[in-house]
Scaffold this active site. Structure first.
Site, PDB file in Angstrom:
ATOM      1  N   GLU A 220       6.517  -6.544   5.380  1.00  0.00           N
ATOM      2  CA  GLU A 220       7.182  -5.242   5.462  1.00  0.00           C
ATOM      3  C   GLU A 220       8.687  -5.459   5.496  1.00  0.00           C
ATOM      4  OE1 GLU A 220       6.526  -1.855   5.315  1.00  0.00           O
ATOM      5  OE2 GLU A 220       8.691  -1.800   5.559  1.00  0.00           O
TER       6      GLU A 220
ATOM      7  N   HIS B 274     -16.682  16.366  29.064  1.00  0.00           N
ATOM      8  CA  HIS B 274     -16.758  15.000  29.598  1.00  0.00           C
ATOM      9  C   HIS B 274     -18.126  14.426  29.301  1.00  0.00           C
ATOM     10  CE1 HIS B 274     -16.132  11.607  32.257  1.00  0.00           C
ATOM     11  NE2 HIS B 274     -17.324  11.852  32.774  1.00  0.00           N
TER      12      HIS B 274
ATOM     13  N   GLY C 175      -9.502  13.647  -9.031  1.00  0.00           N
ATOM     14  CA  GLY C 175      -8.223  12.921  -9.045  1.00  0.00           C
ATOM     15  C   GLY C 175      -8.276  11.599  -8.320  1.00  0.00           C
TER      16      GLY C 175
ATOM     17  N   VAL D 287       3.937  -0.617  -2.071  1.00  0.00           N
ATOM     18  CA  VAL D 287       5.318  -0.245  -1.746  1.00  0.00           C
ATOM     19  C   VAL D 287       5.603   1.239  -2.006  1.00  0.00           C
ATOM     20  CG1 VAL D 287       6.231  -2.569  -2.092  1.00  0.00           C
ATOM     21  CG2 VAL D 287       6.126  -0.999  -4.025  1.00  0.00           C
TER      22      VAL D 287
HETATM   23  P1  NAD Z   1       4.497   3.956   1.902  1.00  0.00           P
HETATM   24  O1  NAD Z   1       5.741   4.475   1.339  1.00  0.00           O
HETATM   25  O2  NAD Z   1       3.835   4.682   3.000  1.00  0.00           O
HETATM   26  O3  NAD Z   1       4.724   2.449   2.418  1.00  0.00           O
HETATM   27  C1  NAD Z   1       5.332   1.478   1.626  1.00  0.00           C
HETATM   28  C2  NAD Z   1       5.957   0.419   2.508  1.00  0.00           C
HETATM   29  O4  NAD Z   1       6.434  -0.632   1.682  1.00  0.00           O
HETATM   30  C3  NAD Z   1       7.149   0.932   3.313  1.00  0.00           C
HETATM   31  O5  NAD Z   1       6.945   0.686   4.680  1.00  0.00           O
HETATM   32  C4  NAD Z   1       8.325   0.153   2.735  1.00  0.00           C
HETATM   33  O6  NAD Z   1       9.312  -0.134   3.683  1.00  0.00           O
HETATM   34  C5  NAD Z   1       7.651  -1.119   2.214  1.00  0.00           C
HETATM   35  N1  NAD Z   1       8.386  -1.796   1.137  1.00  0.00           N
HETATM   36  C6  NAD Z   1       8.995  -1.221   0.068  1.00  0.00           C
HETATM   37  N2  NAD Z   1       9.594  -2.175  -0.708  1.00  0.00           N
HETATM   38  C7  NAD Z   1       9.326  -3.366  -0.130  1.00  0.00           C
HETATM   39  C8  NAD Z   1       9.673  -4.714  -0.463  1.00  0.00           C
HETATM   40  N3  NAD Z   1      10.398  -5.019  -1.547  1.00  0.00           N
HETATM   41  N4  NAD Z   1       9.236  -5.697   0.356  1.00  0.00           N
HETATM   42  C9  NAD Z   1       8.510  -5.417   1.468  1.00  0.00           C
HETATM   43  N5  NAD Z   1       8.171  -4.158   1.819  1.00  0.00           N
HETATM   44  C10 NAD Z   1       8.572  -3.149   1.041  1.00  0.00           C
HETATM   45  O7  NAD Z   1       3.521   3.762   0.660  1.00  0.00           O
HETATM   46  P2  NAD Z   1       1.989   3.345   0.509  1.00  0.00           P
HETATM   47  O8  NAD Z   1       1.432   2.757   1.761  1.00  0.00           O
HETATM   48  O9  NAD Z   1       1.942   2.554  -0.756  1.00  0.00           O
HETATM   49  O10 NAD Z   1       1.300   4.732   0.273  1.00  0.00           O
HETATM   50  C11 NAD Z   1       1.697   5.566  -0.807  1.00  0.00           C
HETATM   51  C12 NAD Z   1       1.523   7.010  -0.440  1.00  0.00           C
HETATM   52  O11 NAD Z   1       0.163   7.316  -0.311  1.00  0.00           O
HETATM   53  C13 NAD Z   1       2.186   7.335   0.886  1.00  0.00           C
HETATM   54  O12 NAD Z   1       2.866   8.546   0.786  1.00  0.00           O
HETATM   55  C14 NAD Z   1       1.051   7.438   1.846  1.00  0.00           C
HETATM   56  O13 NAD Z   1       1.272   8.378   2.873  1.00  0.00           O
HETATM   57  C15 NAD Z   1      -0.099   7.873   0.940  1.00  0.00           C
HETATM   58  N6  NAD Z   1      -1.345   7.328   1.469  1.00  0.00           N
HETATM   59  C16 NAD Z   1      -1.876   7.895   2.557  1.00  0.00           C
HETATM   60  C17 NAD Z   1      -3.018   7.370   3.107  1.00  0.00           C
HETATM   61  C18 NAD Z   1      -3.581   8.014   4.318  1.00  0.00           C
HETATM   62  O14 NAD Z   1      -3.172   9.114   4.635  1.00  0.00           O
HETATM   63  N7  NAD Z   1      -4.479   7.373   5.031  1.00  0.00           N
HETATM   64  C19 NAD Z   1      -3.601   6.237   2.578  1.00  0.00           C
HETATM   65  C20 NAD Z   1      -3.022   5.674   1.479  1.00  0.00           C
HETATM   66  C21 NAD Z   1      -1.879   6.233   0.938  1.00  0.00           C
END
Ligand code: NAD
Length: 459
Positions: free
Chosen positions: A202, A438, A39, A264
Site C-alpha cells: 500500500e 440478547h 454487470g 489500485v
Molecule cells: P481503492 O481505490 O479502494 O484502493 C486502491 C488502493 O491502492 C489505495 O489504497 C491506493 O493508495 C493504493 N495504490 C494506488 N497506487 C498504488 C501504487 N502505485 N502502489 C501501491 N499502492 C497503490 O480501489 P480498489 O480496492 O481497487 O477498489 C476499486 C473500487 O471498487 C473502489 O471504489 C472500491 O470501493 C470498490 N470496491 C468495493 C468493494 C466492497 O465494497 N466490498 C469491493 C471491491 C471494490
C-alpha cells in the site's frame, strides 16, 4: 427504429435497478448490455467475490475445528472448486436479473450501446446494428474498469486484475497485491486462506486508508497474524517480467512473485458511449450529474460508477431509483452521499458510515467516542469469533451520530442500524433506548453507543 420511453445502457446494479423502477412507474424500457445482465457486480465483482470469501471462511472453520472439539484428520480445499462455485453463484444471480426483466416487461438488447443523438442509442451486437429511440430519456450506466499503473499491462496471466482473479481456477504459489483498498484486502484474504504466500503493498501509510485509523490498525494485526506480509508506504513504480513471474519495484526495494494482483482502483467507462459528440461534461474522469442524475445534456442521465465516487453497487442502485423517478416526473429525494455505508468482506469484516474520528475532529467540535470490543460480547464469544470492535463517533453536545466504524463478525450486516439511525437523525440517547436482543452481535453496537455516553455496562 424501436421506440421506448427510456433506454438504459448497461445493466449493472445501477442500470438494472433504474430499468425496473422505470417499468414499475409505467414507462416502456429497453436495456442494452455488452456482457451478461448484472454487470461487473453480479458477474465479476461483488457477488462472485463474496462466494470466494465464503469458501475462505469455510476453510478457516475447518482449520479451527479442534476448538469446537471436532477432529478432522485431513481435509483438502480445492481452489478450482471454489472458483467454479463462485461462477455458478454469479450465473444464478445474472439469471435472476433476466427473470426480473421479463417480469417487468423490459426488453434486453445484447450489444454495445452508444448515443448517436441525445435520444437515440445505437446498439452494435454480433448480429448487426439496431437503433433504439428514447422518447423521454437515456440512462447511461456503463460502470467502471480496473486501473493499472503507468506502463504496466494487465495480461490476466502474470499481472491480473480482479476480473482475472475471479476467473482463474489455478492459484499462484505467491502473489503480490498492489493496493490495500477493498479489492486488495478481500483477495489477500481469499488467497491466504488457500495457502498462497501473500504480500500486500500500500502506497499510503496504512491499509484500508479511507477507514478509521483504529480499523486499519486492527486489520493489520489480524491479517499479519494470518501470515500476510504487509508493507505500507510502499509505492509501486514498476512491474516487469522476471524471477518467479514478476519483479515489483517499490519505494522500499524489489520484490518478486508468481503473480501480481493490480488493485489500485477503478476508472469510469466513459469511452465509446458517445459522450464526446454530445459534449457531455466530465469532471475528474467521471460524468458530471445533477442531484437528479441528469448530465449536462437534458434527457441524458448517468448513474453508478461512471457518475463518480463512491464506486459502490448500492450507491449506483440508489442513483438508479432517483433517475427513473425523475424521468417519470416524480420529485425523488436526492442520494445522501454522506450516508452511504461502506463494507469490506475480508475476515474480519469492515463496515463504516459517516466520518472517521480524525475527520470528525477536523471540524473542531467536541466529540463523544465510544468503543466496544467483541471480546466482551457473549454472542461473539459463543461463535468463537471475537476479533474487532464497534466504534461510535458522535457530537458530544447534540448526540448526533457523526460516524460509526465496525470491524469484526458480521460487521457488514450490523452497520445498517446506524444507517437507519442517521437517516432518522437519531441521537446517541435514542439509539441507547432501542432494546437490542440478547445475545446478539448487535449488542456490541448498543454498548458502543453506551460507551460514547460514558456508561457501557459489559466492560
Ligand atoms: P481503492 O481505490 O479502494 O484502493 C486502491 C488502493 O491502492 C489505495 O489504497 C491506493 O493508495 C493504493 N495504490 C494506488 N497506487 C498504488 C501504487 N502505485 N502502489 C501501491 N499502492 C497503490 O480501489 P480498489 O480496492 O481497487 O477498489 C476499486 C473500487 O471498487 C473502489 O471504489 C472500491 O470501493 C470498490 N470496491 C468495493 C468493494 C466492497 O465494497 N466490498 C469491493 C471491491 C471494490
Amino acid at each position: 427504429m424501436n421506440q421506448f420511453d427510456v433506454v438504459v445502457v448497461g445493466t449493472g446494479p445501477g442500470g438494472y435497478v433504474s430499468a425496473i423502477r422505470a417499468a414499475q412507474l409505467g414507462l416502456s424500457v429497453a436495456t442494452v448490455e455488452d456482457d451478461r445482465p448484472g454487470g461487473v457486480c453480479l458477474n465479476w465483482g461483488c457477488i462472485p467475490t463474496k462466494a470466494l470469501l465464503r469458501n475462505a471462511e469455510v476453510v478457516h472453520l475447518f482449520e479451527k475445528a479442534a476448538d469446537f472439539g471436532i477432529t478432522i484428520d485431513r481435509f483438502q480445499a480445492d481452489y478450482a472448486a471454489a472458483v467454479k462455485r463462485s461462477r455458478s453463484v454469479a450465473d444464478r444471480m445474472a439469471k435472476g436479473v433476466e427473470f426480473l426483466f421479463r417480469k417487468n416487461k423490459i426488453t434486453l438488447f445484447p450489444g454495445t450501446g452508444s448515443l448517436t443523438s441525445k435520444n437515440v442509442v445505437e446498439v452494435k451486437g454480433e448480429d448487426g446494428a439496431s437503433t433504439l429511440e428514447a422518447g423521454r430519456a437515456v440512462i447511461l450506466a456503463t460502470g467502471s474498469e480496473p486501473k493499472s499503473l503507468p506502463g504496466v499491462t494487465i495480461d490476466e496471466k502474470t499481472v491480473i486484475s480482479s476480473n482475472g482473479a475471479v476467473r482463474n481456477e489455478a492459484k499462484p504459489k505467491s502473489i503480490v497485491v498492489i493496493g490495500a483498498g477493498a479489492v486488495g484486502v478481500e483477495f489477500a484474504d481469499v488467497y491466504r486462506s488457500y495457502g498462497v504466500e501473500v504480500t500486500l503493498l500500500e502506497a499510503l501509510p496504512r491499509i484500508v486508508p479511507l477507514e478509521d485509523e483504529e480499523v486499519s490498525t486492527q486489520l493489520t494485526r489480524s491479517l499479519s497474524r494470518r501470515g500476510i506480509t504487509i508493507k505500507t508506504g510502499a509505492k509501486v513504480s514498476a512491474v516487469k517480467p522476471g524471477g518467479a513471474g514478476a519483479v515489483i519495484d517499490t519505494d522500499g526495494g524489489k520484490l518478486e512473485a508468481e503473480q501480481v494482483l493490480m488493485a489500485v482502483g477503478r476508472g469510469a467507462r466513459t469511452k465509446g458511449v458517445g459522450l464526446e459528440a454530445l459534449n457531455i461534461a466530465l469532471e475528474r474522469g467521471f460524468v458530471k450529474v445533477s442531484p437528479t442524475m441528469e448530465t449536462s445534456v437534458k434527457g441524458v442521465y448517468a448513474i453508478g460508477d461512471m457518475a463518480g465516487a463512491p464506486l459502490l453497487a448500492h450507491k449506483a442502485m440508489a442513483e438508479g431509483v432517483v433517475a427513473a423517478e425523475a424521468i417519470a416526473g416524480k420529485s425523488p429525494r436526492p442520494v445522501d452521499y454522506g450516508n452511504v455505508p461502506s463494507c469490506t468482506y475480508c475476515r474480519p469484516q469492515i463496515a463504516s458510515i459517516g466520518l472517521t474520528e480524525a475527520k470528525a475532529r477536523e471540524g473542531g467540535r467536541e466529540l463523544a467516542v465510544g468503543k466496544f470490543p467483541f471480546t466482551a460480547n457473549g454472542k461473539a464469544v459463543a461463535l468463537g469469533d471475537t476479533e474487532g470492535f464497534v466504534k461510535v463517533v458522535a457530537d458530544k453536545k447534540t448526540g448526533e451520530l457523526l460516524g460509526v466504524h465496525i470491524i469484526g463478525p458480521e460487521a457488514t450486516e450490523m452497520i445498517h442500524e446506524f444507517a437507519v439511525g442517521r437517516t432518522l437523525e437519531a441521537t446517541l440517547e435514542e439509539m441507547m433506548h432501542t432494546i437490542h436482543a440478547h445475545p446478539t452481535l448487535s449488542e456490541a453496537a448498543l454498548e458502543a453507543t453506551l460507551a460514547a455516553l460514558g456508561h457501557a455496562i459489559h466492560i
